[in-house]
Write an enzyme that holds these catalytic residues in place. Structure first.
Site, PDB file in Angstrom:
ATOM      1  N   GLY A 209      -0.961   0.735  -4.981  1.00  0.00           N
ATOM      2  CA  GLY A 209      -2.353   0.257  -4.665  1.00  0.00           C
ATOM      3  C   GLY A 209      -3.498   1.103  -5.403  1.00  0.00           C
ATOM      4  O   GLY A 209      -3.386   2.058  -5.628  1.00  0.00           O
TER       5      GLY A 209
ATOM      6  N   ASP B 288      10.776  -7.872 -15.039  1.00  0.00           N
ATOM      7  CA  ASP B 288      11.346  -7.810 -13.705  1.00  0.00           C
ATOM      8  C   ASP B 288      11.423  -9.065 -12.867  1.00  0.00           C
ATOM      9  O   ASP B 288      12.293  -9.459 -12.183  1.00  0.00           O
ATOM     10  CB  ASP B 288      10.883  -6.757 -12.934  1.00  0.00           C
TER      11      ASP B 288
ATOM     12  N   ASN C 217       1.052   0.402   5.786  1.00  0.00           N
ATOM     13  CA  ASN C 217       1.701  -0.378   4.727  1.00  0.00           C
ATOM     14  C   ASN C 217       2.481  -1.392   5.229  1.00  0.00           C
ATOM     15  O   ASN C 217       3.573  -1.341   6.112  1.00  0.00           O
ATOM     16  CB  ASN C 217       2.560   0.602   3.721  1.00  0.00           C
ATOM     17  N   GLY C 218       2.076  -2.698   5.109  1.00  0.00           N
ATOM     18  CA  GLY C 218       2.803  -3.708   5.382  1.00  0.00           C
ATOM     19  C   GLY C 218       1.637  -4.778   5.983  1.00  0.00           C
ATOM     20  O   GLY C 218       0.703  -4.920   5.563  1.00  0.00           O
TER      21      GLY C 218
ATOM     22  N   CYS D  49      12.717  -4.707   2.235  1.00  0.00           N
ATOM     23  CA  CYS D  49      12.345  -5.576   1.030  1.00  0.00           C
ATOM     24  C   CYS D  49      13.020  -5.440  -0.188  1.00  0.00           C
ATOM     25  O   CYS D  49      12.816  -4.419  -0.750  1.00  0.00           O
ATOM     26  CB  CYS D  49      10.660  -5.449   0.915  1.00  0.00           C
TER      27      CYS D  49
ATOM     28  N   CYS E  44       5.248 -14.344   0.614  1.00  0.00           N
ATOM     29  CA  CYS E  44       5.493 -13.248   1.590  1.00  0.00           C
ATOM     30  C   CYS E  44       4.702 -13.100   2.319  1.00  0.00           C
ATOM     31  O   CYS E  44       3.495 -13.052   2.115  1.00  0.00           O
ATOM     32  CB  CYS E  44       5.470 -11.869   0.387  1.00  0.00           C
TER      33      CYS E  44
ATOM     34  N   TYR F 201      10.424  -4.417  -8.309  1.00  0.00           N
ATOM     35  CA  TYR F 201       9.155  -4.078  -8.859  1.00  0.00           C
ATOM     36  C   TYR F 201       8.392  -2.770  -8.223  1.00  0.00           C
ATOM     37  O   TYR F 201       7.999  -2.127  -8.976  1.00  0.00           O
ATOM     38  CB  TYR F 201       8.412  -5.552  -9.085  1.00  0.00           C
TER      39      TYR F 201
ATOM     40  N   CYS G 253       0.838  -1.255   0.079  1.00  0.00           N
ATOM     41  CA  CYS G 253       0.030   0.111   0.073  1.00  0.00           C
ATOM     42  C   CYS G 253       0.962   1.314   0.083  1.00  0.00           C
ATOM     43  O   CYS G 253       2.140   1.187   0.123  1.00  0.00           O
ATOM     44  CB  CYS G 253      -0.995  -0.076   1.232  1.00  0.00           C
TER      45      CYS G 253
END
Length: 459
Positions: free
Chosen positions: A28, A360, A102-103, A250, A396, A256, A2
């Protein structure tokens, strides 16, 4: 994945947040929301779809205040549901706050079950709401080594308590009536940056491209494990948790997700992505007429491959920019449709040529299969598909929508089987060592590579 964006001390906070979210739209596309404080009350506007669809000029004018946070959503935990649109708002004995995340939390289900047993009622299925309940129910005093500013003594211990209970990835923005609070997990999985403009307004965002659009200067990253508070008395930092041995940023952000014009994890995405292409050319030289990028995700790596290999780069696939990113669509059938809508081959470039096609990554394989078929129909003589990252073999748990091994083609097929399925003449992946070396070129350290090697920093 996000995107989050926050503003402190701007007379046009809602418009600034709108622009920041627009720059983060690549993170997002399912929904967007803005929460604004006028110093007394917090007001929200939430909606499904792109930022420009959710917010009209009249909405932004109604969101009055000089503090704001915003969120663009791509569903991971909780799925695609209007109830999961952020920011979330809560009012409790300690006051009101809005939160954007975000996460992904790896122990969200466990905590949620415990909270529900003790009477908590959840309105969403998002793990972000776990933070809301943990903050509202916290009773622990702050860690003994922390001296709190007088403005922080009522609320910050509640945030510290929540941080001590959750595990996983979180870059958070919390909006109170007169405070903007930024929080990053101790591993620093997801990026979060701080900026300032000439008028003295402060901004916090997932990526620096969101600072660029509102003409703000990048100051620094929010540090792993940091809680940064901004209010009228200034800016101050706390580190309530023990730091991890080293960060676990990450690496897929560089591969990407992040925009190539962003500075994240204190390095430029463009440079690292290009270096991955150069390394790929060193590892797998191919005899070909042209290097053809899969737009937009493969473009920068393709430039690096072309420079290193001396094979000219040609745009053999034209992208329709009115179609969103296919990887982050919530359902597979929409991803499939997006591929057909998004890319169209340039026959004059492709026909009779040997092509090195650069993308990618290869996650599910459906997109690559359709692209190879497209190029075959356009008359390509040979198609050599090269990926600027290793095989994705593991789910993930920190914010990318690959929840099971069954969805990951490299976890279920050999290299030969994948090549046959896709229909390419050859298939090569950048090695794990090559990817890490490319990202470490500018002394980057401590990456999370769990999706490539199953070495999870926290479970």
């Amino acid at each position: 994945m996000c995107g989050v964006f926050g503003v402190f001390n701007s007379t046009d906070a809602s418009h600034m947040t709108f622009l920041g979210l627009h720059a983060l739209q690549h993170r997002g596309q399912e929904s967007a929301g803005i929460a604004v404080s006028d110093g007394y009350d917090i007001h929200l506007k939430l909606g499904e779809g792109l930022v420009t669809r959710v917010f009209k000029e009249s909405d932004l004018k109604e969101l009055k205040g000089d503090l704001a946070i915003g969120h663009v959503r791509y569903s991971t935990s909780g799925g695609s549901d209007p109830k999961n649109i952020q920011p979330f708002f809560a009012h409790f004995y300690g006051g009101s706050f809005a939160i954007a995340h975000n996460g992904n939390l790896v122990n969200a289900v466990e905590i949620r079950n415990e909270l529900e047993k003790n009477g908590a009622i959840f309105r969403s299925t998002s793990d972000t709401e776990v933070f809301v309940h943990l903050i509202a129910k916290a009773k622990e005093p702050p860690p003994s080594h922390i001296m709190l500013h007088k403005n922080d003594r009522d609320f910050l211990p509640l945030v510290f308590s929540a941080m001590s209970k959750v595990k996983g990835a979180y870059s958070l923005l919390i909006l109170r009536e007169k405070q903007l609070i930024a929080v990053r997990d101790p591993y620093g999985f997801r990026p979060l940056v701080l900026g300032k403009n000439r008028s003295g307004s402060y901004f916090v965002a997932s990526e620096t491209c969101a600072l660029d659009i509102i003409d703000a200067e990048y100051l620094r990253d929010i540090k792993p494990g940091e809680v940064l508070v901004i209010d009228d008395t200034g800016m101050r930092s706390y580190f309530p948790l023990d730091h991890a041995d080293q960060p676990r940023k990450c690496i897929f952000e560089f591969v990407y997700f992040a925009r190539p014009d962003s500075l994240i994890f204190q390095d430029w995405v463009y440079e690292i992505r290009k270096e991955m292409g150069r390394t790929l050319a060193k590892e797998y030289p191919v005899d070909a007429d042209y290097v053809v990028p899969v737009l937009d995700s493969g473009l920068i790596a393709a430039m690096g491959y072309s420079e290193e290999s001396k094979i000219p780069l040609e745009i053999g696939l034209i992208r329709n920019h009115y179609v969103g990113r296919s990887f982050i669509q919530p359902k597979q059938e929409i991803r499939d449709l997006s591929v057909r809508l998004k890319l169209n081959p340039v026959r004059q470039v492709i026909e009779g040529k040997k092509l090195v096609v650069i993308d990618d990554s290869l996650v599910r394989g459906t997109t690559s299969k359709k692209i190879v078929n497209m190029l075959r129909r356009a008359g390509a003589k040979e198609i050599h598909l090269l990926l600027s990252s290793p095989p994705v073999i593991s789910p993930c748990y920190y914010g990318i929508d690959t929840p099971t091994k069954e969805e990951l083609i490299a976890a279920n097929m050999s290299l030969q089987q994948i090549r046959d399925y896709i229909g390419a003449d050859s298939l090569y992946y950048l090695s794990l060592e090559g990817m890490i070396a490319s990202a470490n070129k500018h002394r980057q350290k401590g990456f999370c590579t769990a999706c490539f090697d199953e070495k999870y920093p926290v479970l």
